[in-house]
Design an enzyme around this catalytic site. Structure first.
Site, PDB file in Angstrom:
ATOM      1  N   HIS A   1     -11.204  25.603 -40.054  1.00 49.96           N
ATOM      2  CA  HIS A   1     -11.186  26.343 -41.114  1.00 49.96           C
ATOM      3  C   HIS A   1     -12.316  26.502 -42.197  1.00 49.96           C
ATOM      4  O   HIS A   1     -12.702  27.320 -42.700  1.00 49.96           O
ATOM      5  CB  HIS A   1      -9.838  26.596 -41.769  1.00 49.96           C
ATOM      6  CG  HIS A   1      -8.584  27.106 -40.947  1.00 49.96           C
ATOM      7  ND1 HIS A   1      -7.844  26.403 -40.140  1.00 49.96           N
ATOM      8  CD2 HIS A   1      -8.286  28.515 -40.441  1.00 49.96           C
ATOM      9  CE1 HIS A   1      -6.992  27.194 -39.477  1.00 49.96           C
ATOM     10  NE2 HIS A   1      -7.450  28.329 -39.540  1.00 49.96           N
TER      11      HIS A   1
ATOM     12  N   ARG B   1      -5.541  35.997 -43.570  1.00 53.26           N
ATOM     13  CA  ARG B   1      -4.696  34.730 -43.530  1.00 53.26           C
ATOM     14  C   ARG B   1      -4.194  34.538 -44.727  1.00 53.26           C
ATOM     15  O   ARG B   1      -4.818  33.869 -45.831  1.00 53.26           O
ATOM     16  CB  ARG B   1      -5.723  33.656 -43.257  1.00 53.26           C
ATOM     17  CG  ARG B   1      -6.510  33.722 -41.850  1.00 53.26           C
ATOM     18  CD  ARG B   1      -7.261  32.369 -41.509  1.00 53.26           C
ATOM     19  NE  ARG B   1      -7.545  32.109 -39.906  1.00 53.26           N
ATOM     20  CZ  ARG B   1      -8.509  32.790 -39.470  1.00 53.26           C
ATOM     21  NH1 ARG B   1      -9.684  33.339 -40.222  1.00 53.26           N
ATOM     22  NH2 ARG B   1      -8.723  32.231 -38.181  1.00 53.26           N
TER      23      ARG B   1
ATOM     24  N   GLU C   1      -1.008  32.913 -29.398  1.00 56.78           N
ATOM     25  CA  GLU C   1      -1.649  31.800 -29.758  1.00 56.78           C
ATOM     26  C   GLU C   1      -1.211  30.458 -28.889  1.00 56.78           C
ATOM     27  O   GLU C   1      -1.554  29.404 -28.856  1.00 56.78           O
ATOM     28  CB  GLU C   1      -2.017  31.403 -30.955  1.00 56.78           C
ATOM     29  CG  GLU C   1      -1.049  31.511 -32.009  1.00 56.78           C
ATOM     30  CD  GLU C   1      -1.589  31.388 -33.632  1.00 56.78           C
ATOM     31  OE1 GLU C   1      -2.660  30.953 -33.733  1.00 56.78           O
ATOM     32  OE2 GLU C   1      -0.863  31.811 -34.315  1.00 56.78           O
TER      33      GLU C   1
ATOM     34  N   ASN D   1      -8.420  30.697 -31.083  1.00 53.13           N
ATOM     35  CA  ASN D   1      -8.688  29.070 -31.581  1.00 53.13           C
ATOM     36  C   ASN D   1      -7.612  28.286 -31.398  1.00 53.13           C
ATOM     37  O   ASN D   1      -7.766  27.253 -31.023  1.00 53.13           O
ATOM     38  CB  ASN D   1      -8.726  29.301 -33.141  1.00 53.13           C
ATOM     39  CG  ASN D   1      -9.779  30.375 -33.677  1.00 53.13           C
ATOM     40  OD1 ASN D   1     -10.582  30.706 -32.760  1.00 53.13           O
ATOM     41  ND2 ASN D   1      -9.455  30.811 -34.930  1.00 53.13           N
ATOM     42  N   ASP D   2      -6.370  28.696 -31.553  1.00 54.16           N
ATOM     43  CA  ASP D   2      -5.318  27.724 -30.980  1.00 54.16           C
ATOM     44  C   ASP D   2      -4.844  28.103 -29.588  1.00 54.16           C
ATOM     45  O   ASP D   2      -4.445  27.151 -28.943  1.00 54.16           O
ATOM     46  CB  ASP D   2      -3.940  28.192 -31.871  1.00 54.16           C
ATOM     47  CG  ASP D   2      -3.860  27.646 -33.401  1.00 54.16           C
ATOM     48  OD1 ASP D   2      -4.428  26.381 -33.431  1.00 54.16           O
ATOM     49  OD2 ASP D   2      -3.730  28.202 -34.196  1.00 54.16           O
TER      50      ASP D   2
ATOM     51  N   ARG E   1      -8.784  21.230 -31.866  1.00 59.44           N
ATOM     52  CA  ARG E   1      -9.964  22.083 -32.396  1.00 59.44           C
ATOM     53  C   ARG E   1     -10.782  21.678 -33.355  1.00 59.44           C
ATOM     54  O   ARG E   1     -11.798  22.071 -33.684  1.00 59.44           O
ATOM     55  CB  ARG E   1      -9.306  23.602 -32.869  1.00 59.44           C
ATOM     56  CG  ARG E   1      -8.404  23.342 -33.823  1.00 59.44           C
ATOM     57  CD  ARG E   1      -7.674  24.733 -34.201  1.00 59.44           C
ATOM     58  NE  ARG E   1      -8.194  25.796 -35.010  1.00 59.44           N
ATOM     59  CZ  ARG E   1      -7.727  26.512 -35.640  1.00 59.44           C
ATOM     60  NH1 ARG E   1      -6.548  27.191 -35.203  1.00 59.44           N
ATOM     61  NH2 ARG E   1      -8.371  27.498 -36.508  1.00 59.44           N
TER      62      ARG E   1
ATOM     63  N   CYS F   1      -8.139  37.854 -32.650  1.00 61.75           N
ATOM     64  CA  CYS F   1      -8.477  37.456 -34.035  1.00 61.75           C
ATOM     65  C   CYS F   1      -9.008  36.167 -34.014  1.00 61.75           C
ATOM     66  O   CYS F   1      -9.289  35.477 -35.146  1.00 61.75           O
ATOM     67  CB  CYS F   1      -7.397  37.943 -35.092  1.00 61.75           C
ATOM     68  SG  CYS F   1      -5.843  36.985 -34.779  1.00 61.75           S
TER      69      CYS F   1
END
Ligand code: PEP
Ligand code: MG
Length: 575
Positions: free
Chosen positions: A191, A298, A435, A458-459, A469, A506
């Protein structure tokens, strides 16, 4: 001989500036017998005064960037410094033991900390203990004459060097002075990297040991496009980096011309280019970069920037600001996704072996202890819905039953508000993030019940590859172009379309220039990315033919075995 190292290119841009080490200094000290205790008391007073003025500056900056309430923690810290009870006892100890100020400071503050920490069921006292611990560090640093890193006090151009930056550290960076940052750990989808891209601060992460190689104040050259870092660059190397920076700026200026252009391919097919945001302030960047929607807000940052759970009204104001700021363009708001690398100081998350596989996101919202928090958020969203075009999205859905349970709570809160006479929009879409591989596999069933699906790569990639990650050691497994990932994405997009629903993405893959042609071919409807990647992507899409991209993705899905083969294919088709 200059020293070169390579990390993960996490946020584009180039910078040359002095290093600012954001590492905890050594605060160890020697205990000495002293004759002149007055002198030690004077040293203590000077350290207290210096600490107070530092805290005042930090507080003023925090008020300006985060607001009065968020900055109130510094008042608590200053109150500790001004407490005559505590300073009196430290001075008494100096006199009684005839010792220097350092051991006396430690002895007395340790005693206060253990008393407060002993009051286990008193959250207020627990917080006071944390305040004293924090403030003592600053006073000790001033006594020892060492610098405690305080990003808020930076007043010249620097490059931050750190083991890691938390999302809240990153949020405090002032773009005016922080020209780049370089860390030991972290990857493109951590992040802090995502926030760096939003803030447009160049970043290179995962260098392993930059903190051991660089000294405070040494000159650094950082290229966030290539991942190159040079310690003490030669004048020639500095010139090379400056040139790369200028080339990047020129490229950006070219993309800027596309701000108000439509996103259409060479053969006229439209794709929606949306932006990911973390706070209402980011909406400005979305509009400046020609974003057609917000594809992911988010909302956990709203919780993370706060001293306590944000109230329904606070949240309503934030959601309303984003909806209004987007002027009727769609806004996907994701319900709170705490857990993983995002924690809350005021919410007791259990210590877990694997936080990314643990109690996070919707799992918290659907639990007994998260229910009230979830309902508050849904009510705030429903109330805000009349100010724009709202889409609500649930994160970390694994089971169809989880979606049903969340949707039921949403319907209950909606019915209650309507019964109370509160206006609620009638066009709110309710969807999910895909995800978790289980949800990607079962996308056809989800598609019957949801309004949309947005793929969180991402996940999804970390769970599909079983590769953390945040861990640069396994970052080679982070392969968005691997055919296995493309097949999961394809499964989701085709399943959504079969039910007449739209599919977006996303995760960071949506703005990845090698992935974009493949995703266009797969038929992804909405691409949501850092706002700063939108214009570059629009420029890429404009020169590609959608039919040809279909051919490309079909080949990649059916004929390729490795990521390298896919990349070669993309190069061939996009030349
Ligand atoms: C994702 O997982 O791809 C995503 C967009 O959510 P986050 O990065 O916040 O986990
Ligand atoms: Mg996620």
């Amino acid at each position: 001989m200059s020293n070169m190292l390579k990390g993960i290119a996490a946020s584009s841009g180039v910078a040359v500036a002095k290093a600012y080490l954001l590492v905890q200094p050594d605060l160890s000290f020697e205990t000495k017998t002293v004759e002149n205790t007055d002198n030690e008391e004077a040293r203590l007073d000077a350290a207290l005064a210096a600490s107070t003025s530092e805290l005042q500056i930090i507080k003023d900056k925090a008020v300006a960037s985060l607001g009065e309430e968020a900055a109130s923690v510094f008042d608590a810290h200053m109150m500790v410094l001004a407490d005559p009870e505590m300073t009196g006892q430290i001075k008494e100890t100096i006199r009684a033991k005839k010792e220097n100020a350092e051991p006396a400071l430690k002895e007395v503050t340790d005693m206060f900390i253990s008393i407060f920490e002993g009051m286990e069921d008193n959250a207020y006292m627990q917080e006071r203990a944390a305040d004293i611990r924090d403030v003592t560090k600053r006073v000790m640093a001033n006594l020892l004459g060492v610098k405690l890193p305080s990003p808020a006090l930076i007043d010249e151009e620097v490059i931050i060097v750190a083991e890691d930056l938390t999302p809240s550290d990153t949020a405090q960076l002032d773009k005016k002075f922080v020209k780049a940052f370089v860390t030991n750990i972290g990857g493109r989808t951590s992040h802090s990297a995502i926030m760096a891209r939003t803030l447009e601060i160049p970043a290179v992460l995962g260098t392993n040991n930059i903190t051991e190689l660089v000294n405070e104040g040494q000159l650094l050259a950082v290229n966030g496009i290539t991942g190159d870092v040079i310690i003490e660059p030669s004048p020639e190397e500095q010139a090379e980096f400056h040139k790369a920076g200028e080339a990047y700026a020129a490229q950006k200026a070219e993309w800027a011309a596309l701000k108000d252009a439509e996103t259409v391919t060479a053969d006229g097919r439209h794709f929606e280019l949306a932006a990911n945001i973390g706070t209402p302030k980011d909406v400005e960047g979305v509009n400046e970069n020609g974003g057609e929607a917000v594809g992911l807000y988010r909302t956990e940052f709203l919780y993370m920037d706060s001293q306590d759970f944000p109230t329904e009204d606070d949240q309503y104001e934030a959601y309303k600001a984003v909806l209004e700021g987007m002027n009727g363009k769609p806004v996907v708001v994701r319900t709170m996704d705490i857990g993983g690398d995002k924690t809350l100081p005021y919410f007791d998350l259990p210590e877990e072996m694997n936080p990314f596989l643990g109690w996070r996101a919707l799992r918290i919202s659907l639990s007994t202890s998260g229910d009230a928090m979830f309902r508050t958020q849904l009510r705030a969203l429903l109330r805000a819905s009349v100010h724009g075009r709202l889409r609500i999205m649930f994160p970390m859905v694994a089971l169809v039953n989880e979606f049903r349970a969340a949707k039921k709570i949403y319907e209950e809160e909606k019915a209650k508000l309507i019964a109370e006479g509160v206006a609620v929009a009638d066009n709110i879409e309710v969807g999910i993030m895909i995800e978790i591989p289980a949800a990607a596999m079962l996308a056809d069933q989800f598609a019957k019940e949801v309004d949309f699906m947005s793929i969180g790569t991402n996940d999804l990639i970390q769970y599909s590859m079983a590769a953390d990650r945040m861990n640069e050691q396994v970052s080679y497994l982070y392969q968005p172009y691997n055919p296995s990932i493309l097949r999961l994405v394809n499964n989701v997009v085709k399943a959504a379309h079969a039910e007449g629903k739209w599919a977006g993405m996303c995760g960071e893959m949506a703005g990845d220039q090698t992935a974009v042609p493949l995703l266009m071919g797969i038929g992804l409807d909405e691409f949501s990315m850092s706002a700063t990647s939108i214009l570059q992507t629009r420029s890429l899409m404009k020169r590609l033919d959608s039919k040809k991209m279909e051919e490309l993705s079909n080949k990649a899905l059916t004929e390729c075995a490795t990521m390298e083969e896919v990349v070669a294919l993309v190069e061939e088709y996009t030349k």
